[in-house]
Design a protein around this motif. Structure first.
Motif, short mmCIF file in Angstrom:
data_model
loop_
_atom_site.label_atom_id
_atom_site.label_comp_id
_atom_site.label_asym_id
_atom_site.label_seq_id
_atom_site.Cartn_x
_atom_site.Cartn_y
_atom_site.Cartn_z
N TRP A 43 0.72 -1.19 -0.40
CA TRP A 43 0.34 0.23 0.09
C TRP A 43 0.13 1.15 0.08
CZ3 TRP A 43 -0.51 4.45 2.63
CH2 TRP A 43 -1.81 5.30 2.51
N GLU A 48 -3.45 3.91 -3.02
CA GLU A 48 -4.98 4.53 -3.06
C GLU A 48 -5.68 5.05 -3.85
OE1 GLU A 48 -8.18 4.73 -0.30
OE2 GLU A 48 -6.51 3.71 0.36
N TYR A 51 -6.66 3.08 -6.85
CA TYR A 51 -8.12 2.31 -6.49
C TYR A 51 -8.96 2.58 -5.94
CZ TYR A 51 -10.94 -0.32 -2.62
OH TYR A 51 -11.92 -1.60 -1.93
N CYS A 101 -8.44 1.44 0.71
CA CYS A 101 -7.37 0.12 0.10
C CYS A 101 -7.19 -0.43 1.16
CB CYS A 101 -6.89 0.55 -0.62
SG CYS A 101 -5.93 -0.42 -1.95
N GLU A 105 -6.72 -5.62 -0.62
CA GLU A 105 -7.57 -5.27 -1.35
C GLU A 105 -6.15 -4.83 -1.86
OE1 GLU A 105 -10.76 -5.17 -2.58
OE2 GLU A 105 -11.61 -6.32 -0.45
N VAL A 109 -4.91 -4.77 -7.28
CA VAL A 109 -4.68 -2.61 -7.65
C VAL A 109 -4.03 -2.64 -8.37
CG1 VAL A 109 -4.49 -0.65 -7.21
CG2 VAL A 109 -5.28 -1.38 -5.58
#
Length: 114
Positions: A43, A48, A51, A101, A105, A109
């Motif tokens: 991440w 983010e 996403y 996100c 998840e 992406v």
């Protein structure tokens, strides 16, 4: 003896004569197709925002601006994350200031390289 110059119309001029619309260099570059795709592993703020765009049905900010004909995307001033996006069916998606996100998840992406 006098020489006459012949002017050969450039492709942009030809398009303008045929369609009545002027072709702009900005539009041609915004039609860029991605050269490669990779998946996110970890991440980050960039992930983010990607996403959020992908939840709304777009590859990334480039495609969103191209399809919706907008110059700027609404963002949260505090975090810089995308605040609001309009889907292709004109429905709006509203996002929170905080991260949305989740770690589970992140691998979904897609990161597009141009």
């Amino acid at each position: 003896m006098e020489r006459k110059e012949t002017i050969v119309p450039q492709p942009q001029e030809r398009e303008e004569k045929i369609t009545g619309k002027k072709a702009s260099g900005a539009m041609a570059s915004s039609d860029a197709k991605p050269k490669s795709i990779s998946r996110a592993k970890k991440w980050s703020e960039e992930i983010e925002n990607l996403y959020r765009f992908q939840q709304a049905g777009y590859r990334d900010e480039i495609e969103y601006k191209q399809v919706k004909q907008v110059s700027m995307v609404d963002r949260w001033p505090e975090t810089g994350y995308v605040k609001k996006l309009q889907r292709r069916d004109n429905t709006f998606y509203y996002y929170n200031k905080q991260r949305e996100c989740e770690d589970k998840e992140v691998h979904k992406v897609k990161i597009y390289a141009y």
